[in-house]
Design a protein around this motif. Structure first.
Motif, mmCIF file in Angstrom:
data_model
loop_
_atom_site.group_PDB
_atom_site.id
_atom_site.type_symbol
_atom_site.label_atom_id
_atom_site.label_comp_id
_atom_site.label_asym_id
_atom_site.label_seq_id
_atom_site.Cartn_x
_atom_site.Cartn_y
_atom_site.Cartn_z
ATOM 1 N N ILE A 92 7.505 8.197 -10.164
ATOM 2 C CA ILE A 92 7.875 6.876 -10.680
ATOM 3 C C ILE A 92 6.889 6.434 -11.755
ATOM 4 O O ILE A 92 7.281 5.954 -12.826
ATOM 5 N N VAL A 93 5.599 6.603 -11.466
ATOM 6 C CA VAL A 93 4.573 6.239 -12.441
ATOM 7 C C VAL A 93 4.734 7.070 -13.711
ATOM 8 O O VAL A 93 4.675 6.541 -14.838
ATOM 9 N N ASP A 94 4.959 8.371 -13.547
ATOM 10 C CA ASP A 94 5.094 9.253 -14.711
ATOM 11 C C ASP A 94 6.305 8.870 -15.558
ATOM 12 O O ASP A 94 6.252 8.928 -16.797
ATOM 13 N N GLU A 95 7.402 8.519 -14.915
ATOM 14 C CA GLU A 95 8.610 8.166 -15.662
ATOM 15 C C GLU A 95 8.396 6.911 -16.500
ATOM 16 O O GLU A 95 8.855 6.820 -17.637
ATOM 17 N N LEU B 233 0.835 -1.194 0.000
ATOM 18 C CA LEU B 233 0.000 0.000 0.000
ATOM 19 C C LEU B 233 0.872 1.247 0.000
ATOM 20 O O LEU B 233 1.791 1.380 0.815
ATOM 21 N N ILE B 234 0.575 2.144 -0.910
ATOM 22 C CA ILE B 234 1.340 3.377 -1.073
ATOM 23 C C ILE B 234 0.362 4.515 -1.352
ATOM 24 O O ILE B 234 -0.828 4.293 -1.560
ATOM 25 N N THR B 235 0.865 5.723 -1.351
ATOM 26 C CA THR B 235 0.086 6.893 -1.772
ATOM 27 C C THR B 235 0.870 7.607 -2.862
ATOM 28 O O THR B 235 2.104 7.474 -2.940
ATOM 29 N N PRO B 236 0.212 8.382 -3.711
ATOM 30 C CA PRO B 236 0.924 9.067 -4.793
ATOM 31 C C PRO B 236 2.049 9.975 -4.316
ATOM 32 O O PRO B 236 3.060 10.131 -5.002
ATOM 33 N N SER B 237 1.876 10.572 -3.152
ATOM 34 C CA SER B 237 2.894 11.505 -2.658
ATOM 35 C C SER B 237 3.981 10.820 -1.843
ATOM 36 O O SER B 237 4.929 11.477 -1.413
ATOM 37 N N GLU B 238 3.846 9.539 -1.613
ATOM 38 C CA GLU B 238 4.816 8.816 -0.790
ATOM 39 C C GLU B 238 6.198 8.940 -1.422
ATOM 40 O O GLU B 238 6.374 8.740 -2.623
ATOM 41 N N LEU C 203 16.067 10.171 -10.216
ATOM 42 C CA LEU C 203 14.700 10.697 -10.250
ATOM 43 C C LEU C 203 14.546 11.798 -9.195
ATOM 44 O O LEU C 203 15.026 11.668 -8.072
ATOM 45 N N ASN C 204 13.841 12.836 -9.586
ATOM 46 C CA ASN C 204 13.708 13.997 -8.704
ATOM 47 C C ASN C 204 12.270 14.493 -8.768
ATOM 48 O O ASN C 204 11.753 14.788 -9.849
ATOM 49 N N SER C 205 11.654 14.595 -7.606
ATOM 50 C CA SER C 205 10.298 15.137 -7.532
ATOM 51 C C SER C 205 10.281 16.537 -6.940
ATOM 52 O O SER C 205 9.229 17.055 -6.590
ATOM 53 N N LYS D 101 15.027 10.822 -4.689
ATOM 54 C CA LYS D 101 13.930 10.893 -3.728
ATOM 55 C C LYS D 101 12.597 11.090 -4.455
ATOM 56 O O LYS D 101 11.884 12.068 -4.225
ATOM 57 N N PRO D 102 12.261 10.180 -5.335
ATOM 58 C CA PRO D 102 11.038 10.379 -6.127
ATOM 59 C C PRO D 102 9.782 10.018 -5.345
ATOM 60 O O PRO D 102 9.802 9.159 -4.463
ATOM 61 N N THR D 103 8.697 10.695 -5.692
ATOM 62 C CA THR D 103 7.389 10.276 -5.188
ATOM 63 C C THR D 103 6.887 9.134 -6.063
ATOM 64 O O THR D 103 7.415 8.868 -7.148
ATOM 65 N N MET D 104 5.829 8.464 -5.594
ATOM 66 C CA MET D 104 5.224 7.430 -6.411
ATOM 67 C C MET D 104 4.678 8.012 -7.709
ATOM 68 O O MET D 104 4.743 7.370 -8.763
#
Length: 909
Positions: free
Chosen positions: A408-411, A347-352, A394-396, A402-405
């Motif tokens: 990662i999805v966008d990449e 379980l994750i959240t988009p901002s995690e 990766l950079n958020s 330190k990317p957010t979920m």
């Protein structure tokens, strides 16, 4: 002595003998009654004015040894505790089986690794895949079943506590009534022997369940203290134990707190009054604190909360290592054919957001394991290359790695999504613009930052230069240029250029030590005018470095100098080293080389901006290719950070390649518990719990997905205080995308340990399709290709057994096991640790059996000695009957004689 006195003496003797015979018959009648103590008549002579006046009964007492009684009482607690512990351990022993037996845990472990070994030898055989999955499922069922059965035993122990409480309360009620009866009998000078026997039997009953200490008043009424110092009975005060039994075994499987065992005070109506004292607390496992040290209730509590939780901890250690080590390997490969969808279970959240290191490779394949067709005609010979996702870059917005979920999805979707136009210049197969700006709301802000996303599939490395940028608004009007470019090396204002008459060699003096080397290509911005006869045009552009000395760099200009000496140029002239170097087969962004910047302030209301970037690409052969590449950036947009822009135009020197399809080859999405994709706002997911899902193909075609973990690692948040070092797991393993065993309850630092054995289960998708078991991994293709071009793509071959071999080696791999349930921290193989668990339980079972036997021997010894003292001896009692019969006859004879003498006396008178 008068006849009256003689008659009185004789009558008192008759009465005493009658009572003695009654007591004698009572003793003989109860010769086989448990807990009965031999009764004795205590008698004494009666004297009146110094003259013997017969005999009297002082009281009827029991023949007992108080020391032995206390020993029976205390050892009874030990015996009951040991016996209860032994009974439960024998049940556990029968569940786990003897090491090496067909039904034992180590046999299931051996069967699993034997099946994996066979699979490693012939990974293409479908039946061997099914055998491996089946053996893994049997191992999981065995571990889960053992954990479930042990929790059932804990639940039974909890029920036994409740039953024991009922028994103890019955004994306490009996003792409370006996205390009253004993007090009343003593007040009436009545015998209390039978009451005291009943009292002792009730005390002995209680001591079987709870270790107690007793004290007595002068009449024999008892007070009882249980455990350390909790009153269970006091003269005139009634107590009861109170305990709430667990409603189901789910209390133990879920880790819910159990009830406390307490003592409450009751009034004569049975209603609770006053506060409660605690014998053992509520809690979970070893959180439960007890003041007891003996008795079956103590043993049951220890079994429930200590001993059997220790066995569960050992099983959890074993199960978690089986699960995590197998899953780590399984996530590093794929089945054949590979799965068309991969759904995580974390379980994750988009901002995690966590720290990551390393890279992960994700490929989209056809059913035969070869790459799917590329969307571009010029890549027909390669197929679609996998994405090598550089997690460390990766950079958020919080820094690299330190990317957010969401990022990662966008990449993933940026690479596998609907393809756009490619810009090819020199060795670079594709040049994309990547936004480093978050929003472009119309009217503000004016600055737009970006970097480039580059891909090189040539045979040599590519050095890229950015020599300028031009921005046009929606009317085609030029509104700005590059306001912040790549890192530069500024020339000194004094002695900027040095030349030699007749030579084209030019030495420039930099303001800092040179960072280029001989053979490198540099770009020179134009000077303000002619330098010793060399025109500005011949000093502008790309040059190869011929010499470097400190801050001085030499290159060959486009024309020879007409004079010698240094020339100063205060025009802020700069040298550009390569913006970045992209190795062969590499795809990555240049953001860590600095951001580029343009200014939109001249027309903040434009619907869009056409940003044209002038790039130069220098290959390993030194040949320079230059071209302007244009990208259209829409205004009034949000969530632009990391957004990629495909080219809309490529000028002379480059090529624009159009895709032959608009369909994606794979999608990464976040789904809720029902498998539905989370809603999005402005292209970003709303904040909600979800899992990561990869879907191969598009509505028109289904593709397979294969993942190679490479060196990816989830690192948590090491900068936190205290540091959170994360799980260290690879990308697919962390998200649970391709697990062999289902995750237990995944947390940031990995799967939770508690419940690992109970919840161990092979993934349903493997049970439904054993071909999805990972046997191999992605391998770089080596087939011939058009024009002998390098082939930076990967395939999944059916005979690849690299992952299956890793499974087979796992059987002997040494793993780190934490201390658990009495087993120390150790380094062992899975098979060896399994034997340790079985050996530990076997040893504890044998130890419990020995303790129970020894405790019973000691208890029986005390009981035997006590019975020898207080029990009825028939031979002795039969001898006493003769004595009492003779005494009674003699006394009766005296009465007869006295009666005759009375008659004679009356006749004579």
């Amino acid at each position: 002595m008068s006849l009256a006195l003689a008659l009185n003496n004789a009558v008192s003797g008759l009465r005493l003998n009658q009572q003695a015979i009654s007591v004698l018959s009572q003793n003989i009648s109860n010769v086989n009654t448990p807990g009965y103590s031999k009764q004795l008549i205590n008698q004494s002579a009666v004297y009146i004015a110094g003259v013997g006046s017969g005999v009297k009964i002082d009281d009827i007492t029991r023949q007992i040894d108080k020391y032995l009684q206390r020993s029976v009482q205390s050892q009874g607690s030990v015996n009951a505790s040991s016996d209860t512990t032994n009974q439960y351990y024998q049940r556990v022993q029968s569940l786990l089986g003897q090491p090496g037996a067909n039904n034992s845990l180590d046999s299931f472990m051996t069967t699993f690794f034997n099946a994996v070994q066979s699979l490693a030898e012939s990974p293409e055989i479908s039946s061997l895949r099914s055998n491996a999955v089946s053996a893994g499922s049997s191992l999981a069922q065995q571990l889960s079943g053992l954990a479930g059965s042990i929790n059932d035993l804990r639940f039974q122990a909890d029920g036994d506590i409740a039953d024991a409480v009922s028994t103890v309360n019955g004994a306490l009620d009996k003792l409370y009534a006996l205390n009253k009866s004993i007090t009343q009998a003593a007040a009436l000078s009545q015998s209390t022997a039978s009451l005291l026997d009943a009292r002792d039997n009730a005390i002995r009953t209680i001591s079987q369940y709870v270790n107690i200490s007793t004290s007595y008043n002068a009449n024999g009424a008892v007070s009882i203290v249980g455990g350390d110092s909790v009153a269970l009975l006091e003269e005139g005060t009634r107590y009861h134990l109170t305990y709430t039994q667990a409603p189901s075994v789910a209390v133990f499987t879920s880790g819910t707190a159990t009830s406390a065992l307490q003592v409450m005070t009751l009034n004569d109506a049975g209603q609770e009054v006053g506060g409660r004292a605690t014998l053992f607390s509520s809690g979970v496992g070893d959180q439960v604190k007890t003041s007891l040290s003996g008795g079956s209730i103590y043993a049951l509590q220890q079994i429930r909360d200590q001993k059997f939780t220790g066995v569960l901890q050992q099983l959890d250690q074993l199960a978690s290592h089986v699960r995590d080590s197998v899953n780590a390997i399984h996530n590093n490969g794929s089945g054949y054919p590979a799965a068309t969808t991969l759904t995580g279970d974390r379980l994750i959240t988009p901002s995690e957001q966590y720290s990551w290191s390393g890279t992960v490779r994700i490929a989209v394949l056809k059913a035969d394991g070869t790459p799917v067709q590329s969307s571009y005609a010029d890549e027909a010979y390669t197929g679609l290359r996998p994405l090598t996702l550089d997690l460390a870059r990766l950079n958020s917005g919080s820094g690299n790695g330190k990317p957010t979920m969401q990022t990662i999805v966008d990449e993933i979707n940026n690479y596998f999504g609907a393809p756009g136009n490619k810009a090819q210049v020199g060795n670079l197969n594709n040049i994309e613009l990547a936004s480093d700006t978050t929003t472009l709301p119309s009217g503000s802000p004016s600055l737009f930052n970006f970097d480039l996303d580059l891909e090189n599939i040539s045979a040599g490395q590519a050095n890229i230069f950015v020599t300028g940028a031009v921005v046009k608004d929606d009317t085609g009007t030029t509104i700005s240029g590059l306001t912040q470019g790549q890192p530069t090396a500024a020339l000194q204002a004094t002695g900027s250029y040095t030349t030699t008459l007749g030579s084209a060699d030019v030495t420039i003096s930099l303001q800092s030590t040179a960072t280029v080397a001989v053979g490198d290509t540099i770009y020179m911005n134009p000077p303000s005018g002619t330098v010793n006869g060399i025109s500005a045009a011949n000093l502008t552009g790309y040059f190869k470095v011929t010499a470097v000395s400190g801050s001085q760099v030499t290159f060959t200009a486009g024309a020879a100098a007409t004079s010698s000496g240094p020339v100063s140029d205060a025009g802020g002239i700069t040298m550009l080293p390569p913006y970045d170097t992209i190795s062969t087969g590499e795809q990555r962004r240049t953001v860590d080389k600095g951001q580029l910047q343009v200014d939109f302030s001249a027309n903040l209301g434009s619907k869009y901006y056409d940003v044209t970037v002038n790039v130069g690409v220098v290959g390993a052969d030194g040949v320079v290719h230059t071209a302007p590449v244009t990208y259209r950036v829409a205004n009034n947009q949000v969530e632009l950070f990391n957004k990629r822009y495909s080219t809309t135009a490529v000028g002379s020197g480059g090529t624009m390649v159009l895709p032959n399809t608009s369909q994606p080859s794979m999608r990464a999405i976040l789904v809720d518990a029902n498998g539905n994709e989370l809603p999005t706002v402005n292209g970003k997911y709303i904040e909600a719990q979800a899992t990561l899902k990869l879907i191969g193909g598009n509505p028109n075609q289904s593709y397979s997905i294969a993942i190679d973990e490479m060196n990816s690692a989830q690192l948590g948040n090491p900068d936190d205080l205290p540091p959170d070092n994360g799980s260290g797991w690879g990308f697919s393993h962390y998200f649970g995308l391709n697990n062999f065993f289902d995750s237990n309850d995944p947390a940031l630092t990995g799967d939770t340990l508690a419940g690992s054995a109970l919840n161990l289960k092979v993934s349903d998708r493997l049970l439904q399709n054993a071909n999805l078991i990972s046997t191999g991994t992605l391998a770089q293709m080596s087939v011939a290709n058009a024009g002998a071009k390098p082939l930076y793509t990967y395939a999944r071959y059916s005979g690849d057994n690299t992952i299956a071999q890793q499974f087979a080696k796992l059987n002997s791999a040494v793993l780190d096991f934490d201390a658990a349930g009495g087993l120390p921290t150790t380094q062992l193989s899975l098979q060896s640790y399994t034997s340790q668990v079985l050996g530990y339980v076997s040893q504890k079972s044998a130890e419990a059996s020995d303790n129970a036997a020894n405790a019973k021997t000691l208890y029986d010894g005390f009981v035997s000695k006590s019975d020898a003292v207080s029990g009825v001896n028939l031979d002795e009692e039969l001898a006493n009957t003769v004595t009492l019969q003779n005494a009674y006859s003699a006394t009766a004879r005296i009465v007869t004689i006295v009666n005759k003498m009375y008659e004679d006396l009356l006749q004579s008178v």
